[in-house]
Design an enzyme around this catalytic site. Structure first.
Site, PDB file in Angstrom:
ATOM      1  N   ARG A  46       0.036   5.009  17.149  1.00 18.75           N
ATOM      2  CA  ARG A  46      -0.293   6.154  16.019  1.00 18.75           C
ATOM      3  C   ARG A  46       0.296   7.538  16.636  1.00 18.75           C
ATOM      4  O   ARG A  46       0.835   8.285  15.690  1.00 18.75           O
ATOM      5  CB  ARG A  46      -1.679   6.117  15.886  1.00 18.75           C
ATOM      6  CG  ARG A  46      -2.120   4.608  15.436  1.00 18.75           C
ATOM      7  CD  ARG A  46      -1.251   3.948  14.240  1.00 18.75           C
ATOM      8  NE  ARG A  46      -1.848   2.542  13.904  1.00 18.75           N
ATOM      9  CZ  ARG A  46      -0.970   1.859  13.414  1.00 18.75           C
ATOM     10  NH1 ARG A  46       0.296   2.191  13.114  1.00 18.75           N
ATOM     11  NH2 ARG A  46      -1.551   0.618  12.805  1.00 18.75           N
ATOM     12  N   ASP A  66       0.884  -1.187   0.028  1.00 18.01           N
ATOM     13  CA  ASP A  66      -0.205   0.033  -0.046  1.00 18.01           C
ATOM     14  C   ASP A  66       1.049   1.383   0.144  1.00 18.01           C
ATOM     15  O   ASP A  66       0.610   2.182  -0.764  1.00 18.01           O
ATOM     16  CB  ASP A  66      -0.947   0.017   1.281  1.00 18.01           C
ATOM     17  CG  ASP A  66      -2.029  -1.011   1.173  1.00 18.01           C
ATOM     18  OD1 ASP A  66      -2.259  -1.758   0.173  1.00 18.01           O
ATOM     19  OD2 ASP A  66      -2.484  -1.197   2.214  1.00 18.01           O
ATOM     20  N   SER A  79      -4.077  -8.575   7.366  1.00 19.70           N
ATOM     21  CA  SER A  79      -3.743  -7.210   7.285  1.00 19.70           C
ATOM     22  C   SER A  79      -2.823  -7.269   8.711  1.00 19.70           C
ATOM     23  O   SER A  79      -3.649  -7.353   9.801  1.00 19.70           O
ATOM     24  CB  SER A  79      -4.812  -6.068   7.242  1.00 19.70           C
ATOM     25  OG  SER A  79      -4.233  -5.088   8.002  1.00 19.70           O
ATOM     26  N   ASP A 137      -7.175   3.917  12.873  1.00 21.14           N
ATOM     27  CA  ASP A 137      -6.048   4.673  12.729  1.00 21.14           C
ATOM     28  C   ASP A 137      -5.884   6.156  11.973  1.00 21.14           C
ATOM     29  O   ASP A 137      -5.163   6.746  12.451  1.00 21.14           O
ATOM     30  CB  ASP A 137      -5.022   3.656  12.006  1.00 21.14           C
ATOM     31  CG  ASP A 137      -4.618   2.370  12.805  1.00 21.14           C
ATOM     32  OD1 ASP A 137      -4.595   2.499  13.933  1.00 21.14           O
ATOM     33  OD2 ASP A 137      -4.107   1.610  12.138  1.00 21.14           O
TER      34      ASP A 137
HETATM   35  N1  ARG Z   1      -8.266  -2.685  15.693  1.00 20.46           N
HETATM   36  C1  ARG Z   1      -6.990  -2.181  16.261  1.00 20.46           C
HETATM   37  C2  ARG Z   1      -7.230  -0.939  16.417  1.00 20.46           C
HETATM   38  O1  ARG Z   1      -7.990   0.014  16.122  1.00 20.46           O
HETATM   39  C3  ARG Z   1      -5.932  -2.573  15.404  1.00 20.46           C
HETATM   40  C4  ARG Z   1      -5.590  -2.025  14.108  1.00 20.46           C
HETATM   41  C5  ARG Z   1      -4.322  -2.298  13.480  1.00 20.46           C
HETATM   42  N2  ARG Z   1      -4.536  -2.459  12.130  1.00 20.46           N
HETATM   43  C6  ARG Z   1      -4.183  -3.284  11.237  1.00 20.46           C
HETATM   44  N3  ARG Z   1      -3.978  -2.931   9.910  1.00 20.46           N
HETATM   45  N4  ARG Z   1      -4.301  -4.547  11.532  1.00 20.46           N
HETATM   46  O2  ARG Z   1      -6.328  -0.323  17.498  1.00 20.46           O
END
Ligand code: ARG
Length: 416
Positions: free
Chosen positions: A106, A25, A186, A135
């Site tokens: 993040r 990506d 992912s 995110d």
């Molecule tokens: N659901 C989790 C959060 O919102 C993890 C997100 C992580 N992203 C991924 N591409 N797996 O913090």
């Protein structure tokens, strides 16, 4: 500044900092941004303890794809000390399950993106988030707070590419396809945990296939003998394992390893995303789960019941802010003033037992312990005056007993 933080020439960009993971990506984005905005791209990769990343390879790839400059920042210590240890002190488990491992990385990534953007005099920051997840909220809110003048580019919202079209785009632009291109998952990784989404996991009734996991052994295949660890805490932060003093990064790495061997820290739940979607999320967080279990137990030994009850409310609020992308909100620091104050006395040793996927506290000791053997014991030497109990119980139950009597008289409670 307008509310959206964008001026009239919103589309004109000179230089953009791209949060670059080296994956398909963000590699496509590196090219796409150059094409679409005709601007320079500076790529930035943060090392927050991803196990599967070769940072030199990522740098090379970035330059191959036309990055004007690439930064690799080792942020492991900062991540653990300024983010993960705060989450630990708050016993942070979103919806009682998820140790907010991806969530807390993040704002750190966003902060570094702003730092590099300032250094490079860039006028935009780009990241690879989709419009459906949490995110983007975490990145965008943090960036907007720290640098309201910087534009945010989120290619996924604009480019409208299906997975196949993206692969086509990559082929056309000489972007090497990653070796795990066929993986349905992912993945997001850092020292506090590994998040796994997509593919077969999107069926919430389907047990996560073994190939979704990378850090942990299946509990049923874990060693038949339990392993005991003694974790020492100072001011709520782990400082030693089995008497071996080491820095926090090493402690977390060690616990991820040992916990992984015993299949500890596999999590699977239905999570409420901030954008309103319920999603099925799978995680591996051995160190986080061991440490939170131990820390919470020690807190209970050194705090009064009033502190514990109130702290669980504060912890929940802290966790919600961290999850919901509101790291910059002053309430987080306000809550931390309380959390840190309580944690001043969270000193001691917790013994945990790891066995086939479980982590259990089996012992704890502290110089701040409020546990008093002479009060608690049923032996003769007890100092607890049981005669006082009669009056106490009388007064303790008074309002409830009284209410029951009135309700019964009014016919709202059954006469037994
Ligand atoms: N659901 C989790 C959060 O919102 C993890 C997100 C992580 N992203 C991924 N591409 N797996 O913090």
């Amino acid at each position: 500044m307008t509310i959206a933080g964008q001026s009239k020439d919103a589309d004109h960009i000179e230089k953009c900092v791209l949060l670059y993971s080296g994956g398909l990506d963000t590699s496509c984005m590196l090219k796409w941004i150059q094409e679409k905005y005709d601007c320079d791209v500076i790529s930035l990769t943060l090392n927050v303890g991803q196990m599967t990343k070769d940072f030199q390879e990522i740098e090379k790839k970035a330059y191959d794809l036309g990055a004007k400059k690439h930064y690799t920042i080792d942020a492991r210590k900062e991540f653990i000390d300024e983010y993960a240890m705060r989450a630990l002190k708050a016993n942070a488990l979103y919806e009682d399950v998820y140790p907010v491992s991806s969530s807390i990385a993040r704002p750190l990534l966003a902060k570094w993106a702003v730092k590099i953007a300032r250094k490079e005099k860039a006028d935009a920051i780009a990241h690879g988030c989709t419009g459906k997840g949490n995110d983007q909220i975490r990145f965008n809110v943090t960036i907007k707070a720290l640098a309201p003048d910087i534009k945010i580019i989120q290619p996924v919202l604009e480019w409208n590419l299906s997975r196949d079209e993206e692969i086509e785009y990559a082929k056309k632009h000489g972007i090497p396809l990653p070796v795990d291109i066929d993986s349905p998952y992912s993945i997001d990784e850092n020292l506090w945990g590994r998040s796994i989404e997509c593919g077969p996991l999107e069926d919430p009734f389907c047990e996560p296939p073994e190939d979704a996991f990378a850090w942990t052994c299946p509990p049923e295949k874990a060693p038949d003998r339990p392993e005991y660890l003694e974790i020492e805490f100072r001011s709520g932060v782990p400082v030693a394992i089995n008497g071996d003093y080491m820095d926090t990064v090493k402690i977390v790495e060690t616990l991820n390893k040992i916990g992984g061997v015993h299949g500890v820290g596999r999590l699977d739940h239905i999570e409420d995303r901030i954008v309103g979607i319920k999603s099925r999320e799978v995680y591996e967080c051995p160190a986080a789960m061991i440490l939170i279990t131990a820390h919470k137990d020690l807190e209970k030994m050194v705090c009064t019941r009033h502190e514990i009850l109130f702290k669980s409310i504060v912890d929940k609020e802290w966790t919600y802010l961290a999850y919901a992308g509101l790291w910059v909100d002053p309430l987080r620091e306000d809550l931390e003033a309380f959390i840190d104050k309580v944690n001043e006395k969270v000193n001691g040793v917790v013994r945990v037992k790891l066995y086939k996927g479980s982590v259990q506290v089996v012992g704890r000791k502290s110089e701040y312990s409020l546990y008093d053997y002479h009060l608690a014991t049923y032996e003769k030497i007890s100092t607890f005056d049981q005669k006082l109990a009669r009056g106490f119980v009388e007064l303790w139950g008074l309002p409830s007993v009284l209410a029951h009597r009135v309700l019964k008289a009014q016919g709202l409670r059954e006469d037994i």
